[in-house]
Design a protein around this motif. Structure first.
Motif, short mmCIF file in Angstrom:
data_model
loop_
_atom_site.label_atom_id
_atom_site.label_comp_id
_atom_site.label_asym_id
_atom_site.label_seq_id
_atom_site.Cartn_x
_atom_site.Cartn_y
_atom_site.Cartn_z
N THR A 17 5.18 19.48 3.19
CA THR A 17 3.60 19.52 3.40
C THR A 17 3.58 19.31 4.80
O THR A 17 2.18 18.81 5.18
CB THR A 17 2.95 18.58 2.55
N ILE A 18 4.59 18.81 5.62
CA ILE A 18 4.38 18.65 7.03
C ILE A 18 3.63 19.83 7.82
O ILE A 18 3.89 20.93 7.51
CB ILE A 18 5.53 18.60 7.76
N PRO A 19 2.41 19.52 8.49
CA PRO A 19 1.51 20.65 8.88
C PRO A 19 2.57 21.48 10.10
O PRO A 19 3.28 21.00 10.69
CB PRO A 19 0.43 19.98 9.76
N THR A 20 2.06 22.69 10.10
CA THR A 20 2.68 23.67 11.04
C THR A 20 1.64 24.04 12.06
O THR A 20 0.67 24.07 12.20
CB THR A 20 3.08 25.01 10.64
N THR A 21 2.43 23.77 13.72
CA THR A 21 1.66 23.88 14.70
C THR A 21 1.85 25.27 15.39
O THR A 21 3.03 25.80 15.44
CB THR A 21 1.86 22.86 15.64
N VAL A 22 0.75 25.84 15.78
CA VAL A 22 1.08 27.19 16.47
C VAL A 22 0.75 26.89 18.04
O VAL A 22 -0.09 26.12 18.37
CB VAL A 22 -0.12 28.21 15.97
N TYR A 23 1.75 27.29 18.73
CA TYR A 23 1.54 27.00 20.38
C TYR A 23 2.19 28.13 21.03
O TYR A 23 2.86 28.92 20.50
CB TYR A 23 2.28 25.85 20.70
N SER B 141 0.86 -1.15 -0.10
CA SER B 141 -0.03 -0.09 -0.05
C SER B 141 0.99 1.29 0.00
O SER B 141 0.55 2.25 -0.48
CB SER B 141 -0.85 0.01 1.34
N VAL B 142 2.16 1.09 0.58
CA VAL B 142 2.89 2.27 0.55
C VAL B 142 3.48 2.57 -0.67
O VAL B 142 3.34 3.92 -1.24
CB VAL B 142 4.12 2.01 1.79
N GLU B 143 3.89 1.56 -1.49
CA GLU B 143 4.24 1.70 -2.78
C GLU B 143 3.23 2.40 -3.58
O GLU B 143 3.47 3.38 -4.66
CB GLU B 143 4.82 0.31 -3.29
N THR B 144 1.84 1.84 -3.47
CA THR B 144 0.78 2.36 -4.22
C THR B 144 0.68 3.70 -3.94
O THR B 144 0.34 4.79 -4.72
CB THR B 144 -0.54 1.49 -4.11
N ASP B 145 0.63 4.07 -2.65
CA ASP B 145 0.50 5.45 -2.32
C ASP B 145 1.46 6.41 -2.82
O ASP B 145 1.24 7.86 -3.18
CB ASP B 145 0.46 5.52 -0.64
N LEU B 146 2.83 5.97 -2.79
CA LEU B 146 3.83 7.00 -3.40
C LEU B 146 3.44 6.98 -4.68
O LEU B 146 3.87 8.47 -5.15
CB LEU B 146 5.09 6.19 -3.23
N SER C 277 1.40 7.74 8.92
CA SER C 277 1.33 7.63 7.22
C SER C 277 2.43 8.42 6.60
O SER C 277 3.20 7.64 5.77
CB SER C 277 -0.08 7.94 6.61
N ARG C 278 2.67 9.52 7.22
CA ARG C 278 3.68 10.52 6.34
C ARG C 278 5.08 10.10 6.78
O ARG C 278 6.05 10.05 5.79
CB ARG C 278 3.61 11.99 7.13
N ALA D 105 -2.94 17.29 -2.80
CA ALA D 105 -3.94 17.52 -1.72
C ALA D 105 -4.17 16.92 -0.70
O ALA D 105 -4.26 16.94 0.58
CB ALA D 105 -5.42 17.88 -2.29
N MET D 106 -3.94 15.36 -0.98
CA MET D 106 -4.02 14.36 -0.08
C MET D 106 -2.61 14.28 1.04
O MET D 106 -3.01 14.00 2.28
CB MET D 106 -4.10 13.05 -0.62
N LEU D 107 -1.46 14.71 0.49
CA LEU D 107 -0.33 14.94 1.29
C LEU D 107 -0.59 15.82 2.38
O LEU D 107 -0.15 15.39 3.60
CB LEU D 107 0.83 15.27 0.14
#
Length: 239
Positions: free
Chosen positions: A48-54, A5-10, A25-26, A16-18
């Protein structure tokens, strides 16, 4: 997530899905991308790693406090050791002068040289102490935001050292008068007197000008090190 499934996802995952990938998963996709040398996928996964505000304490305050604490150690050590050297050499010279006076009529008397050639004279030590003390006093007031006594209160006997040095500089006027007149003059062009941290008028006394110049060097070094490597104080222009 299986390897298949990883190979397929790559191959099939859209950008948008990233953006919506969870951490598990990432990381799995990233490991697979690195294994297959898929540089573009690795780049996109990282981008595309999400940024977190803290909320948290501003690190600038901690860096400034740490740097000024380390500088205080340097200032204290410099003032204390120079003061002790001044008192020692002055005492040696006084003893030597007294011995010469008491044995003036004795042709066979031996007068040892108490001041080695590489040792600073009392006057030279006084100049160094004066310049550094008043440079540090202005640095404390203008940059640290407190007086020198308060800044060095964290050092053992810090306030006592400030008091005794200031008293010495005020009472040993003969060294001040004798040496300050022989110093090369510092031009007023060296200073931007429109700055709020500098006096409106240039001091007339050469030693005060040197102290102002030393303060300026300390300020410049502090600002540079605070921006680049705030925990490496160096000597801040102290000599």
């Amino acid at each position: 997530m299986t390897k298949r499934s990883v190979e397929t996802d790559l191959d099939d995952l859209s950008e948008a899905m990233l953006d919506d990938l969870d951490a598990k998963s990432r990381v799995a996709l990233l490991l697979k991308a690195r294994e297959d040398n898929r540089d573009r996928w690795e780049e996109r996964l990282l981008e595309t790693i999400p940024t977190t505000v803290y909320r948290g304490k501003d690190p600038e305050y901690k860096r400034r406090a740490q740097l000024l604490h380390m500088i205080a150690k340097t200032v204290f050590t410099n003032l204390y050791t120079t003061f002790l050297e001044f008192e020692l050499v002055k005492s040696q010279n006084t003893s030597h002068a007294l011995q010469v006076l008491l044995t003036a009529s004795d042709d066979d008397a031996i007068h040892p040289n108490v001041s080695p050639e590489n040792e600073m004279s009392p006057s030279e030590l006084f100049i160094s102490l004066y310049i550094n003390f008043y440079a540090c006093k202005r640095f404390a007031r203008q940059i640290v935001g407190v007086d020198l006594e308060t800044w060095l209160a964290s050092r053992p006997a810090g306030q006592q050292v400030v008091a005794v040095v200031e008293e010495t500089l005020e009472t040993e006027s003969e060294y001040f008068e004798a040496e300050s007149q022989d110093l090369p003059e510092i031009s007023g062009d060296n200073f931007d007197l429109s700055r709020e941290d500098l006096p409106e008028k240039l001091p007339k006394n050469p030693l005060d000008r040197y102290a102002l110049d030393r303060y300026d060097s300390m300020k410049e070094t502090f600002e540079e090190q605070f921006e680049t490597s705030p925990l490496q104080t160096g000597h801040l222009g102290l000599k």
